[in-house]
Enzyme design. Sequence first.
Site, mmCIF file in Angstrom:
data_model
loop_
_atom_site.group_PDB
_atom_site.id
_atom_site.type_symbol
_atom_site.label_atom_id
_atom_site.label_comp_id
_atom_site.label_asym_id
_atom_site.label_seq_id
_atom_site.Cartn_x
_atom_site.Cartn_y
_atom_site.Cartn_z
ATOM 1 N N LEU A 64 0.802 -1.218 0.000
ATOM 2 C CA LEU A 64 0.000 0.000 0.000
ATOM 3 C C LEU A 64 0.842 1.279 0.000
ATOM 4 C CD1 LEU A 64 -3.048 -0.926 2.266
ATOM 5 C CD2 LEU A 64 -2.886 -0.891 -0.224
ATOM 6 N N ASN A 95 7.135 -3.602 2.718
ATOM 7 C CA ASN A 95 8.014 -2.771 1.889
ATOM 8 C C ASN A 95 7.634 -1.290 1.965
ATOM 9 O OD1 ASN A 95 5.622 -3.557 0.536
ATOM 10 N ND2 ASN A 95 6.483 -3.000 -1.440
ATOM 11 N N ASN A 278 7.330 -8.478 -11.513
ATOM 12 C CA ASN A 278 8.369 -9.376 -11.006
ATOM 13 C C ASN A 278 7.717 -10.430 -10.112
ATOM 14 O OD1 ASN A 278 10.809 -10.477 -10.260
ATOM 15 N ND2 ASN A 278 11.355 -8.845 -8.845
ATOM 16 N N ASP A 305 -1.238 -9.573 -5.956
ATOM 17 C CA ASP A 305 0.109 -8.995 -5.854
ATOM 18 C C ASP A 305 0.045 -7.492 -6.126
ATOM 19 O OD1 ASP A 305 2.782 -9.181 -5.201
ATOM 20 O OD2 ASP A 305 3.443 -9.669 -7.221
ATOM 21 N N GLY A 324 5.781 -3.879 -11.133
ATOM 22 C CA GLY A 324 4.596 -3.936 -10.307
ATOM 23 C C GLY A 324 3.336 -3.448 -10.991
#
Length: 417
Positions: A64, A95, A278, A305, A324
Site C-alpha cells: 500500500l 516494503n 516481477n 500482488d 509492479g
Amino acid sequence: MDLLIKDAIIIAPETAHHHKKVSVRIVNGNIAEINENIAAEGMEILTLPDLHISSGWMDSSVSLGEPGFEERETLSNGLDTAAKSGFTHIALQPNTQPVVDNQTLVSFVKNKAFDKATTLLPIGAFSKQQQGEDLAEMYDMKNAGAIAFGDYKKSIANANLLKIGLQYTQDFDATVIAYCNDASIKGKGVVHEGEVSTRLGLKGIPTLAEEVVLARNLFLLEYTGGKLHIPTISSAKSVSLIREAKNKGLQVSCSVAVHQLVLTDEVLEEFDTRYKVNPPIRNEFHRQALIEGVLDGTIDCITSDHQPLDIEHKKMEFDLAKDGTIGLESAFGTLLTVLPLDVVIEKLTAAKKIFLNTPEDLFEINKPACITLFTPHGESIFTKENIYSKSKNSAFLNQKMKGKVYGIINNGILNLK
C-alpha cells in the site's frame, strides 16, 4: 448491524448451503439465521441483482505504501479499495519506509485499520530492513499481530539465514515467506526470456532464476521442518517442484499472481511498462502449467500482488520503470475469464486457512459475518473508472472481465461500491 441479505446464492463447497439460494440474517455483526425464507420485519434488507455470496476473500500479498510512500497509496484508501474489490482480509507487505521489521510498526499499521471493513494483517520483514543479513524481531512482531515473515520481492541469498529462520519460527508456529529469484541469474533482465524478448530486444529473465532458488529453499525446508510459503511462482518447473515437496509431506504452500494466470508475454509488443512485473509475465506454456497447478491443488491460493506505483516510476523507459501492477479491483473479474467460479472462490479464500488457520468456508450460526457479495454473470471492459487506488498502474486496463463485485460485510460493517 441488523441486516437481512435476501435471496443470495451461497458459494461455499464445505457447507450444506453450497449453490443454494437462501437469505442470511445478521444481528450485531453475527450470522443469526440462514434459511430460504426469513421474516424481514424490522430489519434492513439488502437485495442486489443476481446476488451471490461467499466466505470473505483474503489477498496474501498487498503493498500500500504508507508509511513512507503515501503518494502511491494510503492505508485508508487502500483498505477501502480492497473492500470494494471483495476482500475482507489483506496481508500487508512490509516494503514501506521505514520497513515493517519491528513490533512498533506492526502495531502502527494495525491501529490505522481498526475501523475498516477490511481486516489488515501485517507481514513482518524476515530480515532487518529487508537487507538479508540479520533476522528481524519476528517473535515480538508475532505478538504484535504479524501473520508471517518475508522480505517482499527479495530472495534470501544467505541459505544459513533462511535455515536459522525456519528453525526459530517453529518455536512460535510462524510461517516464513521466501520469494525465489537468483539475482545473479536474473542479471539485468526485465521480461521473460524467450521468443518475445528476443524479438523485442529486451533482456530476458530465465525461469531458472526462480527455480534454482526454489529448489534450494525446499531442500532447506526438508532439513529444518517448519512452515514455508512461496509467493507468486511463475514457471512450470516451479509447479512440479512444489508438487513433489507436498508429496513428501513438507509444510509448503504457494501462491500465483492473477496476471500470471491471465496474461502472456505477447502483451509486451508495445513496450507498455504496465506489464513490467516481477516475476515477469511468461509465455503460454507456463501460463497453462500454472492453470493446471491451480486446478489440481498444487497452487494453494491466488493473489493480486497489488503494488501501487506513482506515474514517475512507471511511465518511463521499459528498462528503468519499476516492477509492479495494481490488481485488487480487477482480480475477481479477470480470474473468471480463465477459471470456473468455484475454483476462483476457493483460491481467493484459501489464504485464511494458510495464514490464519481458519476454515475456508465459514457460514455458521453465531459466528461473525465475514462475507463477500458479488455476481459471476455479465461482461465488461476494465477501465480507469473501475480503479479506486490512488495509483493507476494496472496491467488489466481494457481487458475483458466477467462478473462484478458488490462489496463486503466484515467487522460489523457493510461496505458496498
